[in-house]
Design a protein around this motif. Structure first.
Motif, PDB file in Angstrom:
ATOM      1  N   ILE A   3     -16.927   1.871 -15.390  1.00  0.00           N
ATOM      2  CA  ILE A   3     -16.048   2.436 -15.006  1.00  0.00           C
ATOM      3  C   ILE A   3     -15.664   1.270 -15.063  1.00  0.00           C
ATOM      4  CG2 ILE A   3     -14.871   2.975 -13.593  1.00  0.00           C
ATOM      5  CD1 ILE A   3     -16.463   5.129 -12.811  1.00  0.00           C
ATOM      6  N   LEU A   4     -14.284   0.973 -15.429  1.00  0.00           N
ATOM      7  CA  LEU A   4     -13.969  -0.609 -15.298  1.00  0.00           C
ATOM      8  C   LEU A   4     -13.607  -1.020 -14.543  1.00  0.00           C
ATOM      9  CD1 LEU A   4     -14.047  -3.475 -18.060  1.00  0.00           C
ATOM     10  CD2 LEU A   4     -12.181  -3.114 -17.228  1.00  0.00           C
ATOM     11  N   ALA A   5     -12.895  -1.961 -13.677  1.00  0.00           N
ATOM     12  CA  ALA A   5     -11.825  -2.421 -13.213  1.00  0.00           C
ATOM     13  C   ALA A   5     -10.323  -3.610 -13.210  1.00  0.00           C
ATOM     14  CB  ALA A   5     -12.223  -1.883 -11.099  1.00  0.00           C
ATOM     15  N   ILE A   6      -9.782  -3.024 -12.919  1.00  0.00           N
ATOM     16  CA  ILE A   6      -8.976  -4.489 -13.411  1.00  0.00           C
ATOM     17  C   ILE A   6      -7.822  -4.788 -11.898  1.00  0.00           C
ATOM     18  CG2 ILE A   6      -6.868  -4.405 -15.235  1.00  0.00           C
ATOM     19  CD1 ILE A   6      -7.683  -2.993 -16.859  1.00  0.00           C
ATOM     20  N   ASP A   7      -7.815  -6.053 -11.447  1.00  0.00           N
ATOM     21  CA  ASP A   7      -7.554  -6.371 -11.020  1.00  0.00           C
ATOM     22  C   ASP A   7      -5.959  -7.674 -11.038  1.00  0.00           C
ATOM     23  OD1 ASP A   7      -6.238  -7.338  -8.088  1.00  0.00           O
ATOM     24  OD2 ASP A   7      -7.591  -8.958  -7.910  1.00  0.00           O
ATOM     25  N   TYR A   8      -5.127  -6.807 -11.866  1.00  0.00           N
ATOM     26  CA  TYR A   8      -4.381  -7.522 -12.516  1.00  0.00           C
ATOM     27  C   TYR A   8      -2.862  -8.675 -11.480  1.00  0.00           C
ATOM     28  CZ  TYR A   8      -0.854  -8.498 -16.422  1.00  0.00           C
ATOM     29  OH  TYR A   8      -0.257  -9.289 -17.195  1.00  0.00           O
ATOM     30  N   GLY A   9      -2.760  -9.688 -12.046  1.00  0.00           N
ATOM     31  CA  GLY A   9      -1.561 -10.279 -11.092  1.00  0.00           C
ATOM     32  C   GLY A   9      -1.713 -10.833 -12.774  1.00  0.00           C
ATOM     33  N   VAL A  54      -6.848   0.465 -11.661  1.00  0.00           N
ATOM     34  CA  VAL A  54      -5.764  -0.341 -11.722  1.00  0.00           C
ATOM     35  C   VAL A  54      -5.982  -0.539 -10.412  1.00  0.00           C
ATOM     36  CG1 VAL A  54      -4.246  -1.678 -12.911  1.00  0.00           C
ATOM     37  CG2 VAL A  54      -5.671  -0.472 -14.735  1.00  0.00           C
ATOM     38  N   GLY A  55      -5.949  -1.862  -9.975  1.00  0.00           N
ATOM     39  CA  GLY A  55      -4.858  -2.096  -8.448  1.00  0.00           C
ATOM     40  C   GLY A  55      -3.840  -1.709  -8.409  1.00  0.00           C
ATOM     41  N   GLU A  56      -3.095  -1.086  -7.124  1.00  0.00           N
ATOM     42  CA  GLU A  56      -1.902  -0.341  -6.998  1.00  0.00           C
ATOM     43  C   GLU A  56      -1.722  -1.687  -5.787  1.00  0.00           C
ATOM     44  OE1 GLU A  56       1.045   3.294  -7.288  1.00  0.00           O
ATOM     45  OE2 GLU A  56      -1.119   3.349  -6.577  1.00  0.00           O
ATOM     46  N   PRO A  57      -0.719  -2.416  -5.795  1.00  0.00           N
ATOM     47  CA  PRO A  57      -0.352  -3.164  -4.673  1.00  0.00           C
ATOM     48  C   PRO A  57       0.528  -3.000  -4.296  1.00  0.00           C
ATOM     49  CG  PRO A  57       0.278  -4.009  -7.013  1.00  0.00           C
ATOM     50  CD  PRO A  57      -0.043  -3.617  -6.672  1.00  0.00           C
ATOM     51  N   LYS A  58       0.596  -2.453  -3.097  1.00  0.00           N
ATOM     52  CA  LYS A  58       1.260  -1.753  -1.709  1.00  0.00           C
ATOM     53  C   LYS A  58       1.643  -2.879  -0.996  1.00  0.00           C
ATOM     54  CE  LYS A  58       0.470   2.639  -3.165  1.00  0.00           C
ATOM     55  NZ  LYS A  58       0.035   4.768  -2.563  1.00  0.00           N
ATOM     56  N   GLN A  59       2.806  -2.505  -0.104  1.00  0.00           N
ATOM     57  CA  GLN A  59       3.191  -3.574   1.321  1.00  0.00           C
ATOM     58  C   GLN A  59       3.036  -2.415   2.195  1.00  0.00           C
ATOM     59  OE1 GLN A  59       4.570  -5.712   0.482  1.00  0.00           O
ATOM     60  NE2 GLN A  59       6.055  -6.058  -0.577  1.00  0.00           N
ATOM     61  N   MET A  60       2.294  -3.471   3.679  1.00  0.00           N
ATOM     62  CA  MET A  60       2.383  -2.671   4.372  1.00  0.00           C
ATOM     63  C   MET A  60       2.624  -0.878   5.054  1.00  0.00           C
ATOM     64  SD  MET A  60      -0.304  -4.031   5.463  1.00  0.00           S
ATOM     65  CE  MET A  60      -0.571  -3.582   7.092  1.00  0.00           C
ATOM     66  N   ASP A  61       3.485  -0.938   4.497  1.00  0.00           N
ATOM     67  CA  ASP A  61       4.218   0.888   5.207  1.00  0.00           C
ATOM     68  C   ASP A  61       4.439   1.328   3.878  1.00  0.00           C
ATOM     69  OD1 ASP A  61       6.013  -0.329   2.936  1.00  0.00           O
ATOM     70  OD2 ASP A  61       8.101  -0.591   4.298  1.00  0.00           O
ATOM     71  N   GLY A  62       3.555   1.088   2.890  1.00  0.00           N
ATOM     72  CA  GLY A  62       2.775   1.877   1.393  1.00  0.00           C
ATOM     73  C   GLY A  62       4.112   1.806   0.522  1.00  0.00           C
ATOM     74  N   THR A  63       5.063   1.439   0.251  1.00  0.00           N
ATOM     75  CA  THR A  63       5.878   0.396  -0.562  1.00  0.00           C
ATOM     76  C   THR A  63       5.536  -0.211  -1.536  1.00  0.00           C
ATOM     77  OG1 THR A  63       7.630  -1.040   0.964  1.00  0.00           O
ATOM     78  CG2 THR A  63       7.908   1.071   0.769  1.00  0.00           C
ATOM     79  N   PRO A  64       6.492  -0.380  -2.610  1.00  0.00           N
ATOM     80  CA  PRO A  64       5.022  -1.367  -4.348  1.00  0.00           C
ATOM     81  C   PRO A  64       5.378  -2.441  -3.962  1.00  0.00           C
ATOM     82  CG  PRO A  64       6.752   1.055  -4.413  1.00  0.00           C
ATOM     83  CD  PRO A  64       7.041   1.065  -3.286  1.00  0.00           C
ATOM     84  N   SER A  65       4.350  -2.980  -3.807  1.00  0.00           N
ATOM     85  CA  SER A  65       4.838  -4.764  -3.299  1.00  0.00           C
ATOM     86  C   SER A  65       5.679  -5.400  -5.041  1.00  0.00           C
ATOM     87  CB  SER A  65       3.402  -5.568  -3.229  1.00  0.00           C
ATOM     88  OG  SER A  65       3.187  -5.734  -4.657  1.00  0.00           O
ATOM     89  N   GLN A  66       6.099  -6.599  -4.852  1.00  0.00           N
ATOM     90  CA  GLN A  66       6.596  -7.265  -6.003  1.00  0.00           C
ATOM     91  C   GLN A  66       5.859  -7.201  -6.700  1.00  0.00           C
ATOM     92  OE1 GLN A  66       5.793  -8.656  -3.146  1.00  0.00           O
ATOM     93  NE2 GLN A  66       5.404 -10.958  -2.676  1.00  0.00           N
ATOM     94  N   VAL A  90      -5.674   2.312  -7.664  1.00  0.00           N
ATOM     95  CA  VAL A  90      -6.541   2.655  -6.538  1.00  0.00           C
ATOM     96  C   VAL A  90      -5.412   1.279  -5.563  1.00  0.00           C
ATOM     97  CG1 VAL A  90      -8.632   2.295  -5.056  1.00  0.00           C
ATOM     98  CG2 VAL A  90      -8.120   3.344  -7.520  1.00  0.00           C
ATOM     99  N   ASP A  91      -5.367   1.546  -3.916  1.00  0.00           N
ATOM    100  CA  ASP A  91      -4.393   1.327  -3.608  1.00  0.00           C
ATOM    101  C   ASP A  91      -5.325   0.144  -3.025  1.00  0.00           C
ATOM    102  OD1 ASP A  91      -3.635  -0.011  -0.933  1.00  0.00           O
ATOM    103  OD2 ASP A  91      -3.412   1.620  -0.165  1.00  0.00           O
ATOM    104  N   GLU A  92      -4.741  -1.655  -3.810  1.00  0.00           N
ATOM    105  CA  GLU A  92      -5.450  -2.445  -3.153  1.00  0.00           C
ATOM    106  C   GLU A  92      -5.490  -3.227  -2.395  1.00  0.00           C
ATOM    107  OE1 GLU A  92      -3.533  -5.784  -6.163  1.00  0.00           O
ATOM    108  OE2 GLU A  92      -4.216  -4.365  -7.381  1.00  0.00           O
ATOM    109  N   ARG A  93      -4.546  -2.939  -1.212  1.00  0.00           N
ATOM    110  CA  ARG A  93      -4.085  -3.852  -0.020  1.00  0.00           C
ATOM    111  C   ARG A  93      -3.994  -4.792   0.435  1.00  0.00           C
ATOM    112  NH1 ARG A  93      -0.120   0.819   2.754  1.00  0.00           N
ATOM    113  NH2 ARG A  93      -1.025   2.328   1.522  1.00  0.00           N
ATOM    114  N   PHE A  94      -5.864  -4.465   0.187  1.00  0.00           N
ATOM    115  CA  PHE A  94      -6.268  -5.660   1.854  1.00  0.00           C
ATOM    116  C   PHE A  94      -7.436  -6.231   0.974  1.00  0.00           C
ATOM    117  CE2 PHE A  94      -4.875  -2.681   4.593  1.00  0.00           C
ATOM    118  CZ  PHE A  94      -3.952  -3.432   5.810  1.00  0.00           C
TER     119      PHE A  94
END
Length: 136
Positions: A3-9, A54-66, A90-94
């Motif tokens: 399994i491969l994971a991506i933290d895309y920036g 693939v990491g899914e960046p979210k704001q603290m309130d669960g909405t998508p990040s910029q 996958v949620d990548e918040r922290f």
């Protein structure tokens, strides 16, 4: 079968991979984001990968990040290039904060901790470890 994971920036993409038995996650590399698809084509030709996370960046309130829009564009390109490859989000918040803390806990000096590529690779590893833990 890995399994491969991506933290895309925007600039860099951290990549992590599991062992064959999908028990342990470890950092593979960090690549320039504009070369990520080419890197994956080459990697998939050499290694049997059965799932991409693939990491899914979210704001603290669960909405998508910029950065969600940029990541969604990458995922569209990924799916067009690798239509047979299963992909999960996958949620990548922290993860970036956790990666930085991991570097401190590992005793890396300030100069080493400023290596953003290493932060991205560790973040991808954390995303993958979390996924493996959740899957069990």
């Amino acid at each position: 079968m890995r399994i491969l994971a991506i933290d895309y920036g925007i600039k860099r993409t951290g990549i992590a991979i599991t062992d064959e038995m999908q028990m342990i996650a470890f950092g593979l590399t960090t690549v320039a984001s504009d070369t990520a698809i080419a890197f994956l084509k080459d990697y998939f030709s050499k290694e049997k990968v059965v799932l991409v996370i693939v990491g899914e960046p979210k704001q603290m309130d669960g909405t998508p990040s910029q950065s969600a829009e940029i990541i969604n564009a990458f995922i569209a390109k990924f799916k067009a290039t690798f239509p047979e490859m299963p992909l999960e989000r996958v949620d990548e918040r922290f993860t970036s904060k956790m990666a930085f803390q991991t570097m401190i806990d590992s005793g890396l000096n300030k100069k080493q901790r400023q290596n953003k590529a290493l932060v991205d690779e560790i973040a991808a590893t954390i995303i993958l470890q979390d996924y493996l833990r959740y899957k069990k």
